[in-house]
Design an enzyme around this catalytic site. Structure first.
Site, PDB file in Angstrom:
ATOM      1  N   SER A 129      -2.653 -12.824  -4.597  1.00  0.00           N
ATOM      2  CA  SER A 129      -1.339 -13.388  -4.275  1.00  0.00           C
ATOM      3  C   SER A 129      -1.127 -14.616  -5.153  1.00  0.00           C
ATOM      4  O   SER A 129      -2.093 -15.287  -5.535  1.00  0.00           O
ATOM      5  CB  SER A 129      -1.344 -13.819  -2.811  1.00  0.00           C
ATOM      6  OG  SER A 129      -0.334 -14.757  -2.566  1.00  0.00           O
ATOM      7  N   SER A 130       0.132 -14.934  -5.435  1.00  0.00           N
ATOM      8  CA  SER A 130       0.382 -16.113  -6.269  1.00  0.00           C
ATOM      9  C   SER A 130       0.076 -17.412  -5.517  1.00  0.00           C
ATOM     10  O   SER A 130       0.009 -18.476  -6.137  1.00  0.00           O
ATOM     11  CB  SER A 130       1.820 -16.117  -6.774  1.00  0.00           C
ATOM     12  OG  SER A 130       2.717 -16.049  -5.695  1.00  0.00           O
ATOM     13  N   CYS A 131      -0.152 -17.350  -4.205  1.00  0.00           N
ATOM     14  CA  CYS A 131      -0.460 -18.585  -3.464  1.00  0.00           C
ATOM     15  C   CYS A 131      -1.903 -19.051  -3.698  1.00  0.00           C
ATOM     16  O   CYS A 131      -2.292 -20.101  -3.195  1.00  0.00           O
ATOM     17  CB  CYS A 131      -0.179 -18.432  -1.983  1.00  0.00           C
ATOM     18  SG  CYS A 131      -1.329 -17.345  -1.162  1.00  0.00           S
ATOM     19  N   HIS A 142       8.297 -12.782   5.458  1.00  0.00           N
ATOM     20  CA  HIS A 142       8.590 -13.641   4.312  1.00  0.00           C
ATOM     21  C   HIS A 142      10.108 -13.821   4.211  1.00  0.00           C
ATOM     22  O   HIS A 142      10.872 -13.195   4.936  1.00  0.00           O
ATOM     23  CB  HIS A 142       8.026 -13.034   3.030  1.00  0.00           C
ATOM     24  CG  HIS A 142       6.544 -13.127   2.942  1.00  0.00           C
ATOM     25  ND1 HIS A 142       5.714 -12.122   3.357  1.00  0.00           N
ATOM     26  CD2 HIS A 142       5.734 -14.112   2.493  1.00  0.00           C
ATOM     27  CE1 HIS A 142       4.463 -12.486   3.175  1.00  0.00           C
ATOM     28  NE2 HIS A 142       4.434 -13.697   2.642  1.00  0.00           N
ATOM     29  N   LYS A 166      -8.298 -15.015  -0.349  1.00  0.00           N
ATOM     30  CA  LYS A 166      -7.973 -14.243  -1.557  1.00  0.00           C
ATOM     31  C   LYS A 166      -8.788 -14.726  -2.754  1.00  0.00           C
ATOM     32  O   LYS A 166      -9.242 -13.926  -3.577  1.00  0.00           O
ATOM     33  CB  LYS A 166      -6.472 -14.329  -1.861  1.00  0.00           C
ATOM     34  CG  LYS A 166      -5.603 -13.545  -0.889  1.00  0.00           C
ATOM     35  CD  LYS A 166      -5.803 -12.042  -1.077  1.00  0.00           C
ATOM     36  CE  LYS A 166      -4.940 -11.211  -0.163  1.00  0.00           C
ATOM     37  NZ  LYS A 166      -5.255  -9.772  -0.250  1.00  0.00           N
ATOM     38  N   GLY A 200       0.826  -1.213   0.000  1.00  0.00           N
ATOM     39  CA  GLY A 200       0.000   0.000   0.000  1.00  0.00           C
ATOM     40  C   GLY A 200       0.857   1.258   0.000  1.00  0.00           C
ATOM     41  O   GLY A 200       0.575   2.214  -0.728  1.00  0.00           O
ATOM     42  N   TYR A 202      -5.220 -18.315   3.927  1.00  0.00           N
ATOM     43  CA  TYR A 202      -5.028 -17.015   3.285  1.00  0.00           C
ATOM     44  C   TYR A 202      -5.453 -17.112   1.811  1.00  0.00           C
ATOM     45  O   TYR A 202      -6.149 -16.236   1.292  1.00  0.00           O
ATOM     46  CB  TYR A 202      -3.546 -16.656   3.402  1.00  0.00           C
ATOM     47  CG  TYR A 202      -3.122 -15.399   2.704  1.00  0.00           C
ATOM     48  CD1 TYR A 202      -3.361 -14.153   3.268  1.00  0.00           C
ATOM     49  CD2 TYR A 202      -2.437 -15.452   1.489  1.00  0.00           C
ATOM     50  CE1 TYR A 202      -2.942 -12.996   2.634  1.00  0.00           C
ATOM     51  CE2 TYR A 202      -2.014 -14.306   0.852  1.00  0.00           C
ATOM     52  CZ  TYR A 202      -2.267 -13.073   1.429  1.00  0.00           C
ATOM     53  OH  TYR A 202      -1.850 -11.931   0.794  1.00  0.00           O
TER      54      TYR A 202
HETATM   55  P1  GDP Z   1       6.000 -18.767   0.637  1.00  0.00           P
HETATM   56  O1  GDP Z   1       6.528 -18.325  -0.692  1.00  0.00           O
HETATM   57  O2  GDP Z   1       4.531 -18.602   0.781  1.00  0.00           O
HETATM   58  O3  GDP Z   1       6.446 -20.178   0.969  1.00  0.00           O
HETATM   59  O4  GDP Z   1       6.580 -17.756   1.752  1.00  0.00           O
HETATM   60  P2  GDP Z   1       7.967 -17.424   2.453  1.00  0.00           P
HETATM   61  O5  GDP Z   1       8.553 -16.216   1.812  1.00  0.00           O
HETATM   62  O6  GDP Z   1       7.693 -17.325   3.916  1.00  0.00           O
HETATM   63  O7  GDP Z   1       8.933 -18.673   2.232  1.00  0.00           O
HETATM   64  C1  GDP Z   1       9.533 -18.930   0.993  1.00  0.00           C
HETATM   65  C2  GDP Z   1      10.545 -20.057   1.137  1.00  0.00           C
HETATM   66  O8  GDP Z   1      11.674 -19.578   1.871  1.00  0.00           O
HETATM   67  C3  GDP Z   1      10.046 -21.299   1.883  1.00  0.00           C
HETATM   68  O9  GDP Z   1      10.563 -22.447   1.231  1.00  0.00           O
HETATM   69  C4  GDP Z   1      10.694 -21.131   3.257  1.00  0.00           C
HETATM   70  O10 GDP Z   1      10.885 -22.361   3.932  1.00  0.00           O
HETATM   71  C5  GDP Z   1      12.030 -20.522   2.868  1.00  0.00           C
HETATM   72  N1  GDP Z   1      12.736 -19.846   3.967  1.00  0.00           N
HETATM   73  C6  GDP Z   1      14.030 -20.061   4.297  1.00  0.00           C
HETATM   74  N2  GDP Z   1      14.383 -19.360   5.381  1.00  0.00           N
HETATM   75  C7  GDP Z   1      13.286 -18.648   5.740  1.00  0.00           C
HETATM   76  C8  GDP Z   1      13.034 -17.727   6.801  1.00  0.00           C
HETATM   77  O11 GDP Z   1      13.884 -17.430   7.638  1.00  0.00           O
HETATM   78  N3  GDP Z   1      11.784 -17.175   6.843  1.00  0.00           N
HETATM   79  C9  GDP Z   1      10.818 -17.487   5.913  1.00  0.00           C
HETATM   80  N4  GDP Z   1       9.616 -16.896   6.015  1.00  0.00           N
HETATM   81  N5  GDP Z   1      11.027 -18.375   4.926  1.00  0.00           N
HETATM   82  C10 GDP Z   1      12.234 -18.948   4.835  1.00  0.00           C
END
Ligand code: GDP
Length: 331
Positions: free
Chosen positions: A127-129, A199, A160, A36, A156
């Site tokens: 979102s792409s999810c 993330h 969406k 935003g 989530y």
């Molecule tokens: P996703 O794309 O919905 O899975 O969201 P995330 O950005 O949280 O995670 C993306 C990928 O990064 C996944 O495979 C996580 O396991 C990996 N990952 C590795 N280290 C981390 C961390 O410290 N935090 C998060 N959020 N993800 C991590």
């Protein structure tokens, strides 16, 4: 309580105005969030000076009466719906009720109230999810609802998907010009750097920065390092949203990505390089990997004439500068 839904006849007058005017009052819901706030910046840079924002202390978007009061008082002409409860893989997995409830409430209130108050155009950020866990890659928009979702964020995603379907239904039944965009994984200024709810991009910037500052020998990255992800800088996403607000009007959802994907292991090495961490990277396979691959097909957007401008390494350098200047509770 409003008692009249406008009919198709009224809609046609509004529908003739597809391009935003510099004087339009544009309500950006969720202006304190990463997406935003980037959209507010982009609108203002693009000459749209009448941008309306409303902090949570003023308008709780989960409260229908508060949302109606805001629309009634302010009468915006355009709405960007960037308000949502968002979080990374761990937060999504840990708080499923919060994610499905808050997002359903916020989007239902804002979309329906916008329509009831005569808003001419609304952009809904998905979102792409939303796509099936094992969708054919790169993921086209028409793969929506063709298979089971990734379980770590299905709550989530379901919210969406409901928002997308609501926009499409309001377009079909009422002629409401609501458009829906599906960004790939976003990062940049204003990201959430809390390790429990962030993330991966923000998490790794913080982890590598703190490890460097403390002189740690290793950094632990969640999962196996093998999942593939695509990342877009939030300023590119904001640019694409303003581009679509100005010229796109259709039921079909639009993916917003870069077309570039990396494994989490490759990505970790890039972040380590940008931050200047020289130690080792270890993987914690007890933490979830999430979906194995998430590369979206952005050819519909490319066909409309938009392409991204910020490369991954430059974008990460910018995000790291933002972290250094704005995040104070760190080593
Ligand atoms: P996703 O794309 O919905 O899975 O969201 P995330 O950005 O949280 O995670 C993306 C990928 O990064 C996944 O495979 C996580 O396991 C990996 N990952 C590795 N280290 C981390 C961390 O410290 N935090 C998060 N959020 N993800 C991590």
């Amino acid at each position: 309580m409003l008692d009249v839904k406008r009919g198709m006849g009224d809609w046609q007058a509004i529908n003739q105005r597809r391009t935003m005017q510099p004087t339009d009052k544009i309500f950006v819901a969720g202006h304190r969030g990463m997406v935003g706030s980037a959209i507010v910046r982009k609108l203002e840079q693009s000459g749209f000076s009448n941008v309306l924002t409303a902090g949570r202390e003023h308008t709780d978007l989960t409260d229908r009466a508060a949302v109606d009061a805001l629309f009634g008082d302010e009468q915006p002409g355009v709405v960007v719906l960037a308000a949502a409860r968002v979080g990374g893989i761990h937060a999504n997995n840990s708080f499923p009720a919060d994610f499905i409830r808050d997002n359903l409430q916020i989007q239902t209130n804002v979309i329906d109230s916008a329509w009831n108050h005569g808003v001419g155009k609304l952009l809904f950020l998905g979102s792409s999810c939303i796509y099936p866990r094992l969708a054919e890659q790169p993921i086209r928009e028409d793969s929506l609802l063709t298979g089971p979702l990734e379980p770590t964020n299905e709550w989530y995603a379901i919210a969406k998907i409901a928002g997308i379907k609501m926009c499409q239904a309001y377009r079909r039944q009422y002629g409401f010009d609501a458009i829906c965009v599906q960004p790939t994984n976003v990062y940049g200024s204003g990201d959430n750097f809390d390790l429990q709810s962030s993330h991966v991009v923000a998490a790794l910037i913080r982890k590598f920065h703190e490890a460097k500052a403390r002189g740690d020998a290793t950094v632990t990255v969640w999962g196996t390092g093998t999942p593939r992800r695509e990342f877009i800088h939030v300023d590119d996403l904001a640019d694409a949203c303003v581009f679509l607000l100005n010229g796109y009007s259709a039921e079909e959802i639009v993916n917003i990505g870069t077309g570039q994907e990396v494994t989490i292991a490759e990505f970790s090495a890039i972040v380590a390089h940008v931050v200047g961490f020289k130690g080792d990277i270890v993987y914690d396979a007890d933490m979830p990997d999430g979906t194995p691959r998430k590369l979206i097909d952005s050819s519909r957007l490319a066909g409309l004439g938009w392409s991204p401008g910020i490369g991954l390494e430059d974008g990460l350098a910018q995000a790291y500068r933002w972290f250094l200047e704005n995040v104070t509770d760190t080593a």
